[in-house]
Write a protein that holds these residues in place. Structure first.
Motif, PDB file in Angstrom:
ATOM      1  N   SER A  67      10.079   0.050   3.307  1.00  0.00           N
ATOM      2  CA  SER A  67      10.891  -1.119   2.964  1.00  0.00           C
ATOM      3  C   SER A  67      10.448  -2.206   3.928  1.00  0.00           C
ATOM      4  N   VAL A  68       9.966  -3.319   3.390  1.00  0.00           N
ATOM      5  CA  VAL A  68       9.381  -4.376   4.213  1.00  0.00           C
ATOM      6  C   VAL A  68      10.099  -5.692   3.952  1.00  0.00           C
ATOM      7  N   MET A  69      10.471  -6.372   5.032  1.00  0.00           N
ATOM      8  CA  MET A  69      10.987  -7.735   4.909  1.00  0.00           C
ATOM      9  C   MET A  69       9.800  -8.654   5.166  1.00  0.00           C
ATOM     10  N   LEU A  70       9.431  -9.382   4.117  1.00  0.00           N
ATOM     11  CA  LEU A  70       8.305 -10.299   4.226  1.00  0.00           C
ATOM     12  C   LEU A  70       8.696 -11.513   5.061  1.00  0.00           C
ATOM     13  N   ASP A  71       7.702 -12.167   5.609  1.00  0.00           N
ATOM     14  CA  ASP A  71       7.949 -13.343   6.445  1.00  0.00           C
ATOM     15  C   ASP A  71       8.653 -14.467   5.686  1.00  0.00           C
ATOM     16  N   ASP A  72       8.532 -14.477   4.345  1.00  0.00           N
ATOM     17  CA  ASP A  72       9.212 -15.522   3.563  1.00  0.00           C
ATOM     18  C   ASP A  72      10.653 -15.135   3.226  1.00  0.00           C
ATOM     19  N   GLY A  73      11.120 -13.981   3.749  1.00  0.00           N
ATOM     20  CA  GLY A  73      12.509 -13.570   3.563  1.00  0.00           C
ATOM     21  C   GLY A  73      12.748 -12.576   2.449  1.00  0.00           C
ATOM     22  N   ARG A  74      11.752 -12.334   1.589  1.00  0.00           N
ATOM     23  CA  ARG A  74      11.930 -11.369   0.496  1.00  0.00           C
ATOM     24  C   ARG A  74      11.834  -9.942   1.031  1.00  0.00           C
ATOM     25  N   ASP A  75      12.589  -9.038   0.384  1.00  0.00           N
ATOM     26  CA  ASP A  75      12.506  -7.612   0.691  1.00  0.00           C
ATOM     27  C   ASP A  75      11.731  -6.928  -0.419  1.00  0.00           C
ATOM     28  N   ILE A  76      10.765  -6.081  -0.048  1.00  0.00           N
ATOM     29  CA  ILE A  76       9.991  -5.329  -1.038  1.00  0.00           C
ATOM     30  C   ILE A  76       9.871  -3.874  -0.584  1.00  0.00           C
ATOM     31  N   VAL A  77       9.469  -3.019  -1.506  1.00  0.00           N
ATOM     32  CA  VAL A  77       9.196  -1.616  -1.201  1.00  0.00           C
ATOM     33  C   VAL A  77       7.764  -1.336  -1.603  1.00  0.00           C
ATOM     34  N   VAL A  78       7.012  -0.678  -0.702  1.00  0.00           N
ATOM     35  CA  VAL A  78       5.608  -0.358  -0.924  1.00  0.00           C
ATOM     36  C   VAL A  78       5.397   1.107  -0.598  1.00  0.00           C
ATOM     37  N   VAL A  79       4.666   1.826  -1.443  1.00  0.00           N
ATOM     38  CA  VAL A  79       4.319   3.217  -1.170  1.00  0.00           C
ATOM     39  C   VAL A  79       2.856   3.270  -0.755  1.00  0.00           C
ATOM     40  N   VAL A  80       2.597   3.906   0.400  1.00  0.00           N
ATOM     41  CA  VAL A  80       1.237   4.022   0.925  1.00  0.00           C
ATOM     42  C   VAL A  80       0.952   5.480   1.252  1.00  0.00           C
ATOM     43  N   LYS A  81      -0.274   5.923   0.978  1.00  0.00           N
ATOM     44  CA  LYS A  81      -0.659   7.287   1.336  1.00  0.00           C
ATOM     45  C   LYS A  81      -0.727   7.411   2.841  1.00  0.00           C
ATOM     46  N   GLY A  82      -0.348   8.578   3.317  1.00  0.00           N
ATOM     47  CA  GLY A  82      -0.384   8.837   4.747  1.00  0.00           C
ATOM     48  C   GLY A  82       0.930   8.485   5.421  1.00  0.00           C
ATOM     49  N   SER A  83       0.906   8.581   6.737  1.00  0.00           N
ATOM     50  CA  SER A  83       2.085   8.255   7.525  1.00  0.00           C
ATOM     51  C   SER A  83       1.632   7.420   8.721  1.00  0.00           C
ATOM     52  N   GLY A  84       2.455   7.320   9.709  1.00  0.00           N
ATOM     53  CA  GLY A  84       2.078   6.557  10.887  1.00  0.00           C
ATOM     54  C   GLY A  84       2.725   5.191  10.962  1.00  0.00           C
ATOM     55  N   TYR A  85       3.610   4.893  10.032  1.00  0.00           N
ATOM     56  CA  TYR A  85       4.326   3.625  10.070  1.00  0.00           C
ATOM     57  C   TYR A  85       5.700   3.857  10.685  1.00  0.00           C
ATOM     58  N   SER A  86       6.159   2.881  11.448  1.00  0.00           N
ATOM     59  CA  SER A  86       7.467   2.974  12.101  1.00  0.00           C
ATOM     60  C   SER A  86       8.260   1.696  11.841  1.00  0.00           C
ATOM     61  N   ILE A  87       9.564   1.819  11.983  1.00  0.00           N
ATOM     62  CA  ILE A  87      10.426   0.649  11.855  1.00  0.00           C
ATOM     63  C   ILE A  87      10.000  -0.372  12.913  1.00  0.00           C
ATOM     64  N   GLY A  88       9.860  -1.612  12.492  1.00  0.00           N
ATOM     65  CA  GLY A  88       9.450  -2.675  13.393  1.00  0.00           C
ATOM     66  C   GLY A  88       7.964  -3.002  13.339  1.00  0.00           C
ATOM     67  N   ASP A  89       7.162  -2.133  12.712  1.00  0.00           N
ATOM     68  CA  ASP A  89       5.721  -2.412  12.594  1.00  0.00           C
ATOM     69  C   ASP A  89       5.489  -3.665  11.758  1.00  0.00           C
ATOM     70  N   ARG A  90       4.547  -4.476  12.184  1.00  0.00           N
ATOM     71  CA  ARG A  90       4.104  -5.625  11.381  1.00  0.00           C
ATOM     72  C   ARG A  90       2.987  -5.113  10.485  1.00  0.00           C
ATOM     73  N   VAL A  91       3.060  -5.452   9.186  1.00  0.00           N
ATOM     74  CA  VAL A  91       2.062  -4.969   8.232  1.00  0.00           C
ATOM     75  C   VAL A  91       1.518  -6.113   7.390  1.00  0.00           C
ATOM     76  N   LYS A  92       0.271  -5.938   6.988  1.00  0.00           N
ATOM     77  CA  LYS A  92      -0.380  -6.852   6.053  1.00  0.00           C
ATOM     78  C   LYS A  92      -0.556  -6.077   4.753  1.00  0.00           C
ATOM     79  N   ILE A  93      -0.044  -6.627   3.668  1.00  0.00           N
ATOM     80  CA  ILE A  93      -0.101  -5.982   2.361  1.00  0.00           C
ATOM     81  C   ILE A  93      -1.066  -6.786   1.499  1.00  0.00           C
TER      82      ILE A  93
END
Length: 145
Positions: A105-131
């Protein structure tokens, strides 16, 4: 023995034919030429999920299992081992084709909330991501600083 060598050769060709030397992201053969867009955001929640096989693993497993099964048994037993090999190979290919994934569950910098499914793990709450997106499809997701 000749059947075993043939089966071994086919398996080796299937395994080695798709070897790539680059460990970077993988793009589809036609989509690498297209312009892509991206969004940046912060991971708000991470949930483990499983991505099921698209059918490729099942198909390849059935072929390999059938070839190996056909090299075993004798007389009427050959038909049974061929069938059993195909079934076992299909099941194994299906299981191997499944992948552990993460639902982000990602809050985009423009304020929208989205859900993205990615293979693997290693993501934590607070991580900054580029989609990276290809139209409305997610192409890549990775952490940024």
């Amino acid at each position: 023995m000749k059947k075993f060598l043939t089966a071994s050769s086919i398996i080796a060709m299937l395994i080695l034919s798709g070897c790539a030397t680059n460990s970077g992201p993988e793009y589809d053969g036609s989509s690498y030429r297209e312009i892509k867009t991206y969004e940046i955001g912060t991971v708000r929640n991470v949930r483990p999920v499983v991505v099921s096989d698209s059918g490729t693993g099942t198909f390849l497993g059935a072929i390999v299992g059938t070839v190996i099964g056909s090299t075993m048994g004798g007389g009427r037993g050959t038909a049974l081992t061929t069938l059993a090999g195909g079934l076992v190979g299909a099941y194994a290919g299906n299981q191997a084709g499944k992948a552990n994934a993460s639902e982000l569950s990602v809050m985009l910098d423009d304020g929208r909330d989205i859900v993205v499914v990615v293979k693997g793990s290693g993501y934590s709450i607070g991580d900054r991501v580029k989609i990276i997106k290809d139209g409305k499809k997610v192409d890549q997701v990775y952490k940024i600083d």
